[in-house]
Design a protein around this motif. Structure first.
Motif, mmCIF file in Angstrom:
data_model
loop_
_atom_site.group_PDB
_atom_site.id
_atom_site.type_symbol
_atom_site.label_atom_id
_atom_site.label_comp_id
_atom_site.label_asym_id
_atom_site.label_seq_id
_atom_site.Cartn_x
_atom_site.Cartn_y
_atom_site.Cartn_z
ATOM 1 N N VAL A 1 3.275 8.289 -4.437
ATOM 2 C CA VAL A 1 3.548 9.714 -4.676
ATOM 3 C C VAL A 1 3.666 10.000 -6.167
ATOM 4 N N VAL A 2 4.359 9.139 -6.890
ATOM 5 C CA VAL A 2 4.501 9.330 -8.338
ATOM 6 C C VAL A 2 3.136 9.229 -9.021
ATOM 7 N N PHE A 3 2.315 8.274 -8.629
ATOM 8 C CA PHE A 3 0.990 8.122 -9.213
ATOM 9 C C PHE A 3 0.127 9.353 -8.953
ATOM 10 N N ILE A 4 0.169 9.880 -7.741
ATOM 11 C CA ILE A 4 -0.627 11.062 -7.409
ATOM 12 C C ILE A 4 -0.178 12.263 -8.237
ATOM 13 N N LEU B 1 5.439 14.095 -16.239
ATOM 14 C CA LEU B 1 6.448 13.370 -17.001
ATOM 15 C C LEU B 1 7.754 13.288 -16.226
ATOM 16 N N ALA B 2 8.140 14.375 -15.585
ATOM 17 C CA ALA B 2 9.367 14.368 -14.782
ATOM 18 C C ALA B 2 9.252 13.393 -13.621
ATOM 19 N N ALA B 3 8.089 13.341 -12.970
ATOM 20 C CA ALA B 3 7.884 12.398 -11.874
ATOM 21 C C ALA B 3 7.951 10.962 -12.381
ATOM 22 N N PHE B 4 7.369 10.719 -13.549
ATOM 23 C CA PHE B 4 7.400 9.379 -14.130
ATOM 24 C C PHE B 4 8.831 8.957 -14.452
ATOM 25 N N LEU C 1 11.678 10.198 -13.277
ATOM 26 C CA LEU C 1 12.455 10.071 -12.050
ATOM 27 C C LEU C 1 12.082 8.797 -11.301
ATOM 28 N N GLY C 2 10.805 8.486 -11.262
ATOM 29 C CA GLY C 2 10.350 7.285 -10.575
ATOM 30 C C GLY C 2 10.808 6.003 -11.242
ATOM 31 N N MET C 3 10.952 6.040 -12.578
ATOM 32 C CA MET C 3 11.405 4.846 -13.300
ATOM 33 C C MET C 3 12.779 4.393 -12.842
ATOM 34 N N PHE C 4 13.624 5.333 -12.488
ATOM 35 C CA PHE C 4 14.977 4.983 -12.063
ATOM 36 C C PHE C 4 15.134 4.973 -10.550
#
Length: 88
Positions: free
Chosen positions: A17-20, A34-37, A39-42
């Motif tokens: 989902v983050v990649f898409i 950027l927000a998805a990235f 948020l996904g990092m944590f």
């Protein structure tokens, strides 16, 4: 097998989902990628760790009754990311 289904598959779902979202928002001036990235990092490692300890604490229960809450917990982050895409 419980750990693969309950930990690895939700992590792959969240990563997908983050990649898409990042691929959709490349070059259009939106900050949703950027927000998805960020948020996904944590959220992705935190979900994996939480699912691991949840499965480990419930060894005596059946597989489906343990894995279902893991998938529900893993759906929180993609829903937040999709809301960010809708807002952004």
């Amino acid at each position: 097998m419980r750990y693969i289904i309950g930990v690895l598959i939700p992590i792959l779902l969240q990563s997908f989902v983050v990649f898409i979202v990042i691929a959709m928002n490349t070059g259009n001036g939106s900050w949703a990628g950027l927000a998805a990235f960020l948020l996904g990092m944590f959220a992705i490692p935190a979900t994996g760790i939480a699912n691991f300890f949840y499965i480990r604490a419930r060894k005596d229960r059946q597989t489906f009754s343990v894995i279902w809450p893991c998938f529900l917990m893993a759906l929180i982050m993609p829903i937040i990311v999709l809301l960010l895409v809708i807002i952004g």
